[in-house]
Design an enzyme around this catalytic site. Structure first.
Site, PDB file in Angstrom:
ATOM      1  N   ASP A  41       0.800  -1.214   0.000  1.00 21.97           N
ATOM      2  CA  ASP A  41       0.000   0.000   0.000  1.00 21.97           C
ATOM      3  C   ASP A  41       0.840   1.275   0.000  1.00 21.97           C
ATOM      4  OD1 ASP A  41      -2.614  -0.976  -0.211  1.00 21.97           O
ATOM      5  OD2 ASP A  41      -2.603  -1.582   1.893  1.00 21.97           O
ATOM      6  N   ASP A  95      -6.804  -4.806  -4.581  1.00 20.92           N
ATOM      7  CA  ASP A  95      -6.537  -3.417  -4.205  1.00 20.92           C
ATOM      8  C   ASP A  95      -5.238  -2.894  -4.816  1.00 20.92           C
ATOM      9  OD1 ASP A  95      -7.885  -5.119  -2.307  1.00 20.92           O
ATOM     10  OD2 ASP A  95      -8.001  -3.443  -0.899  1.00 20.92           O
TER      11      ASP A  95
END
Length: 378
Positions: A95, A156
């Protein structure tokens, strides 16, 4: 929302609220809000949390839109705070895009800064280092050293790839974009199903690269269609198309978007559910999925009007039914969900607010292209 005039009016109301919110939010990196509607603070114990870039991204968008220096000042404070994350290897995961695109890279795009540029490159180097060449995937999460997550990738990560595309452009080094496209190709093959829906978690043999199975995550069940994951796929594949010009990524995004639009139409009495496969009598929603999908659909809508119109429908519902302009509260969107199985209902989530602002600014042509391609310093 029928046209950009209503988007301007909505942004004017949002700016009036956020100018008050920013003035009382110095030093805060929020994830959600407390019971009184005020921002919480992820704090030092959660400096590595995956959403820590989004408030900074909101601030940079608002600075770019208004020129109010307070937004820039607060965004720079968040960017500096995140330096601590670099020194915590267990907190450096896939991330990095979500954390440093809306902070350091946004800073470079809004107002060139050498230290911000360096932060972005450090984050991109770390993200590239998570690439497994056998399975052509970027490892998602870390573990405690037992190897339990070494073969895991999630949908994601399609939204983290723009950090690599940006780094290739910034350094003139194709390695970053090569890793990004190989991961995107893997996701097309293993994450997008024949009906256009996308899985959340994929597990690989980290040595052979063999795809082993999909797993349930934040959605209703293994094999279901978690809507925020579908939104990540719509926007993520669209972004890979924008950076590379490869039609295959746009076509994949359109397949997921077509399924998203079809499934959404089955529940005309509500917003976007947390999972398209949750029982029809379950009315739980995720406004963040709607906002993220709207951003991707606006970009797709540049090639096909039906996607643009679908984005307008999503934003119209959100702004008419799920938007709070109360200046005594800090959040914008409510009725969000971090997971189908969360015991917190009608949550507020900082990334829902970020993507709502990005989508509205796209409509009026005033967005800072944080995730989309542009040169530094515009």
């Amino acid at each position: 929302m029928k046209n950009t005039i209503s988007a301007y009016k909505t942004m004017s109301a949002i700016e009036k609220k956020l100018s008050a919110v920013a003035a009382r939010s110095r030093g805060i990196i929020p994830y959600s809000t407390t019971a009184d509607g005020r921002f919480d603070d992820t704090g030092e114990d959660s400096i590595c949390w995956w959403t820590n870039g989004f408030f900074g991204g909101m601030l940079w968008q608002m600075y770019n839109y208004t020129g109010n220096s307070l937004y820039k000042e607060l965004a720079e404070d968040i960017e500096k705070k995140l330096d601590e994350n670099f020194m915590l290897p267990w907190g450096m995961d896939h991330d990095s895009g979500f954390k440093w695109l809306p902070t350091a890279v946004a800073h470079c795009k809004a107002d060139w800064n050498e230290k911000s540029h360096n932060r972005g490159i450090i984050a991109a180097e770390n993200l590239a280092g998570r690439f497994n060449p056998n399975g052509n995937f970027i490892r998602a999460w870390n573990d405690s050293g037992d190897g339990s997550r070494v073969g895991t990738a999630i949908i994601d990560c399609m939204m983290n790839l723009p950090l690599l595309y940006w780094a290739s452009d910034a350094t003139k080094d194709p390695r970053f974009s090569q890793i990004a496209t190989r991961h995107a190709d893997m996701a097309m093959k293993h994450f997008v199903r024949s009906d256009g829906s996308a899985i959340h978690i994929g597990v690989f043999d980290p040595n052979s690269g063999e795809f082993l199975r999909s797993e349930g995550g934040q959605g209703y069940a293994t094999g279901s269609s978690w809507t925020r994951g579908q939104a990540w796929a719509i926007y993520g594949f669209t972004l890979s198309g924008l950076y590379t010009g490869e039609e295959k990524y746009f076509e994949t995004a359109k397949r997921v978007a077509d399924n998203f639009i079809l499934q959404s139409a089955k529940r005309p009495d509500m917003g976007i559910p947390i999972d398209f496969d949750q029982p029809l009598d379950c009315k739980r929603e995720d406004s963040s999925a709607a906002a993220i999908a709207a951003c991707g659909l606006i970009e797709l809508g540049k090639t096909n009007e039906k996607y643009y119109n679908a984005a307008l429908d999503l934003l119209g519902f959100l702004c008419e039914n799920r938007l709070s302009l109360d200046e005594n509260t800090d959040y914008l969107l409510w009725n969000c969900a971090d997971s189908f199985w969360s015991n917190r209902e009608q949550m507020t989530l900082i990334y829902a607010d970020y993507y709502l602002i990005e989508a509205l600014l796209k409509l009026v042509g005033k967005d800072l292209p944080i995730f989309t391609p542009t040169k530094e310093g515009k």
